[in-house]
Design a protein around this motif. Structure first.
Motif, PDB file in Angstrom:
ATOM      1  N   GLN A 132      22.797  43.662  52.866  1.00  0.00           N
ATOM      2  CA  GLN A 132      22.820  43.609  51.404  1.00  0.00           C
ATOM      3  C   GLN A 132      23.725  44.700  50.838  1.00  0.00           C
ATOM      4  OE1 GLN A 132      18.652  43.880  50.424  1.00  0.00           O
ATOM      5  NE2 GLN A 132      18.414  41.659  50.330  1.00  0.00           N
ATOM      6  N   ASN A 133      23.626  45.907  51.389  1.00  0.00           N
ATOM      7  CA  ASN A 133      24.472  47.006  50.928  1.00  0.00           C
ATOM      8  C   ASN A 133      25.947  46.717  51.188  1.00  0.00           C
ATOM      9  OD1 ASN A 133      22.370  48.558  49.954  1.00  0.00           O
ATOM     10  ND2 ASN A 133      22.124  49.700  51.862  1.00  0.00           N
ATOM     11  N   LYS A 134      26.237  46.126  52.340  1.00  0.00           N
ATOM     12  CA  LYS A 134      27.623  45.790  52.670  1.00  0.00           C
ATOM     13  C   LYS A 134      28.172  44.763  51.687  1.00  0.00           C
ATOM     14  CE  LYS A 134      30.587  44.057  56.343  1.00  0.00           C
ATOM     15  NZ  LYS A 134      30.664  43.424  57.640  1.00  0.00           N
ATOM     16  N   ARG A 135      27.371  43.731  51.381  1.00  0.00           N
ATOM     17  CA  ARG A 135      27.805  42.727  50.405  1.00  0.00           C
ATOM     18  C   ARG A 135      28.044  43.361  49.040  1.00  0.00           C
ATOM     19  NH1 ARG A 135      24.127  39.401  53.124  1.00  0.00           N
ATOM     20  NH2 ARG A 135      22.495  39.851  51.611  1.00  0.00           N
ATOM     21  N   GLN A 136      27.169  44.282  48.647  1.00  0.00           N
ATOM     22  CA  GLN A 136      27.326  44.950  47.354  1.00  0.00           C
ATOM     23  C   GLN A 136      28.606  45.780  47.325  1.00  0.00           C
ATOM     24  OE1 GLN A 136      25.421  44.635  44.540  1.00  0.00           O
ATOM     25  NE2 GLN A 136      27.016  45.838  43.567  1.00  0.00           N
ATOM     26  N   ARG A 137      28.868  46.523  48.407  1.00  0.00           N
ATOM     27  CA  ARG A 137      30.099  47.326  48.475  1.00  0.00           C
ATOM     28  C   ARG A 137      31.328  46.431  48.406  1.00  0.00           C
ATOM     29  NH1 ARG A 137      27.375  49.868  52.638  1.00  0.00           N
ATOM     30  NH2 ARG A 137      28.724  48.847  54.157  1.00  0.00           N
ATOM     31  N   GLU A 138      31.290  45.311  49.142  1.00  0.00           N
ATOM     32  CA  GLU A 138      32.422  44.383  49.133  1.00  0.00           C
ATOM     33  C   GLU A 138      32.622  43.798  47.743  1.00  0.00           C
ATOM     34  OE1 GLU A 138      31.357  41.697  52.254  1.00  0.00           O
ATOM     35  OE2 GLU A 138      32.175  42.996  53.824  1.00  0.00           O
ATOM     36  N   SER A 139      31.521  43.495  47.085  1.00  0.00           N
ATOM     37  CA  SER A 139      31.589  42.960  45.731  1.00  0.00           C
ATOM     38  C   SER A 139      32.188  43.998  44.782  1.00  0.00           C
ATOM     39  CB  SER A 139      30.184  42.558  45.261  1.00  0.00           C
ATOM     40  OG  SER A 139      30.198  42.163  43.916  1.00  0.00           O
ATOM     41  N   ASP A 140      31.742  45.248  44.906  1.00  0.00           N
ATOM     42  CA  ASP A 140      32.279  46.325  44.073  1.00  0.00           C
ATOM     43  C   ASP A 140      33.765  46.524  44.339  1.00  0.00           C
ATOM     44  OD1 ASP A 140      29.779  46.703  43.005  1.00  0.00           O
ATOM     45  OD2 ASP A 140      29.316  48.492  44.201  1.00  0.00           O
ATOM     46  N   THR A 141      34.150  46.468  45.596  1.00  0.00           N
ATOM     47  CA  THR A 141      35.554  46.640  45.971  1.00  0.00           C
ATOM     48  C   THR A 141      36.404  45.518  45.396  1.00  0.00           C
ATOM     49  OG1 THR A 141      34.928  47.786  47.998  1.00  0.00           O
ATOM     50  CG2 THR A 141      37.149  46.863  47.928  1.00  0.00           C
ATOM     51  N   ALA A 142      35.917  44.296  45.504  1.00  0.00           N
ATOM     52  CA  ALA A 142      36.670  43.150  44.972  1.00  0.00           C
ATOM     53  C   ALA A 142      36.801  43.269  43.454  1.00  0.00           C
ATOM     54  CB  ALA A 142      35.977  41.844  45.342  1.00  0.00           C
ATOM     55  N   ARG A 143      35.734  43.670  42.790  1.00  0.00           N
ATOM     56  CA  ARG A 143      35.767  43.830  41.341  1.00  0.00           C
ATOM     57  C   ARG A 143      36.775  44.916  40.941  1.00  0.00           C
ATOM     58  NH1 ARG A 143      30.333  45.298  39.719  1.00  0.00           N
ATOM     59  NH2 ARG A 143      29.815  43.888  41.391  1.00  0.00           N
ATOM     60  N   LEU A 144      36.764  46.012  41.682  1.00  0.00           N
ATOM     61  CA  LEU A 144      37.696  47.105  41.412  1.00  0.00           C
ATOM     62  C   LEU A 144      39.140  46.654  41.629  1.00  0.00           C
ATOM     63  CD1 LEU A 144      38.047  50.066  40.670  1.00  0.00           C
ATOM     64  CD2 LEU A 144      37.783  50.620  43.077  1.00  0.00           C
ATOM     65  N   LYS A 145      39.369  45.892  42.688  1.00  0.00           N
ATOM     66  CA  LYS A 145      40.717  45.398  42.973  1.00  0.00           C
ATOM     67  C   LYS A 145      41.184  44.459  41.865  1.00  0.00           C
ATOM     68  CE  LYS A 145      43.498  43.143  46.497  1.00  0.00           C
ATOM     69  NZ  LYS A 145      43.534  42.568  47.819  1.00  0.00           N
ATOM     70  N   ASN A 146      40.315  43.554  41.414  1.00  0.00           N
ATOM     71  CA  ASN A 146      40.677  42.632  40.328  1.00  0.00           C
ATOM     72  C   ASN A 146      41.001  43.399  39.052  1.00  0.00           C
ATOM     73  OD1 ASN A 146      40.373  40.350  41.897  1.00  0.00           O
ATOM     74  ND2 ASN A 146      38.260  39.987  41.269  1.00  0.00           N
ATOM     75  N   THR A 147      40.206  44.406  38.762  1.00  0.00           N
ATOM     76  CA  THR A 147      40.453  45.226  37.575  1.00  0.00           C
ATOM     77  C   THR A 147      41.790  45.942  37.693  1.00  0.00           C
ATOM     78  OG1 THR A 147      38.076  45.543  37.246  1.00  0.00           O
ATOM     79  CG2 THR A 147      39.545  47.092  36.145  1.00  0.00           C
ATOM     80  N   SER A 148      42.076  46.460  38.878  1.00  0.00           N
ATOM     81  CA  SER A 148      43.346  47.148  39.114  1.00  0.00           C
ATOM     82  C   SER A 148      44.529  46.216  38.898  1.00  0.00           C
ATOM     83  CB  SER A 148      43.364  47.709  40.536  1.00  0.00           C
ATOM     84  OG  SER A 148      44.610  48.262  40.826  1.00  0.00           O
ATOM     85  N   VAL A 149      44.431  44.986  39.373  1.00  0.00           N
ATOM     86  CA  VAL A 149      45.506  44.007  39.199  1.00  0.00           C
ATOM     87  C   VAL A 149      45.707  43.724  37.709  1.00  0.00           C
ATOM     88  CG1 VAL A 149      46.105  41.569  39.558  1.00  0.00           C
ATOM     89  CG2 VAL A 149      45.285  42.944  41.473  1.00  0.00           C
ATOM     90  N   LYS A 150      44.607  43.578  36.971  1.00  0.00           N
ATOM     91  CA  LYS A 150      44.714  43.313  35.530  1.00  0.00           C
ATOM     92  C   LYS A 150      45.345  44.488  34.793  1.00  0.00           C
ATOM     93  CE  LYS A 150      40.769  40.190  35.368  1.00  0.00           C
ATOM     94  NZ  LYS A 150      39.391  40.008  34.906  1.00  0.00           N
ATOM     95  N   VAL A 151      44.957  45.702  35.151  1.00  0.00           N
ATOM     96  CA  VAL A 151      45.530  46.895  34.511  1.00  0.00           C
ATOM     97  C   VAL A 151      47.021  46.984  34.815  1.00  0.00           C
ATOM     98  CG1 VAL A 151      45.551  49.423  34.541  1.00  0.00           C
ATOM     99  CG2 VAL A 151      43.376  48.204  34.400  1.00  0.00           C
ATOM    100  N   ASP A 152      47.406  46.749  36.068  1.00  0.00           N
ATOM    101  CA  ASP A 152      48.829  46.784  36.433  1.00  0.00           C
ATOM    102  C   ASP A 152      49.624  45.748  35.637  1.00  0.00           C
ATOM    103  OD1 ASP A 152      48.428  48.816  38.218  1.00  0.00           O
ATOM    104  OD2 ASP A 152      48.432  47.533  40.005  1.00  0.00           O
ATOM    105  N   SER A 153      49.065  44.564  35.498  1.00  0.00           N
ATOM    106  CA  SER A 153      49.728  43.501  34.741  1.00  0.00           C
ATOM    107  C   SER A 153      49.890  43.909  33.275  1.00  0.00           C
ATOM    108  CB  SER A 153      48.914  42.215  34.850  1.00  0.00           C
ATOM    109  OG  SER A 153      49.447  41.224  34.021  1.00  0.00           O
ATOM    110  N   MET A 154      48.844  44.487  32.718  1.00  0.00           N
ATOM    111  CA  MET A 154      48.890  44.922  31.328  1.00  0.00           C
ATOM    112  C   MET A 154      49.931  46.026  31.133  1.00  0.00           C
ATOM    113  SD  MET A 154      47.611  44.144  28.563  1.00  0.00           S
ATOM    114  CE  MET A 154      46.244  44.268  27.488  1.00  0.00           C
TER     115      MET A 154
END
Length: 76
Positions: free
Chosen positions: A34-56
């Motif tokens: 469960q912790n691993k899934r949560q970390r992966e989810s957090d990482t994916a969310r952070l990566k998506n946010t980073s891509v959006k910020v870079d695009s902006m």
């Protein structure tokens, strides 16, 4: 040690201890997964946010560039 698993199964001593150990290991494995899934989810969310910020930032840079060009044209 004594474990009563259901109405028909009673475990004592070593067998009860082994069952408890198995249950603890299963719980640890579940929590770890469960912790691993949560970390992966957090990482994916952070990566998506980073891509959006870079695009902006890229879009803002392009807008500034267009503004500069317009200013140059207006001053001519």
């Amino acid at each position: 040690m004594f474990v009563k698993w259901s109405d028909s199964v009673e475990l004592r001593g070593r067998k009860a201890s082994r069952l408890n150990t198995w249950e603890v290991i299963q719980k640890e494995n579940l929590l770890s997964a469960q912790n691993k899934r949560q970390r992966e989810s957090d990482t994916a969310r952070l990566k998506n946010t980073s891509v959006k910020v870079d695009s902006m930032l890229k879009q803002m840079s392009e807008i500034r560039d267009h503004d500069r060009r317009l200013l140059v044209l207006e001053t001519e």
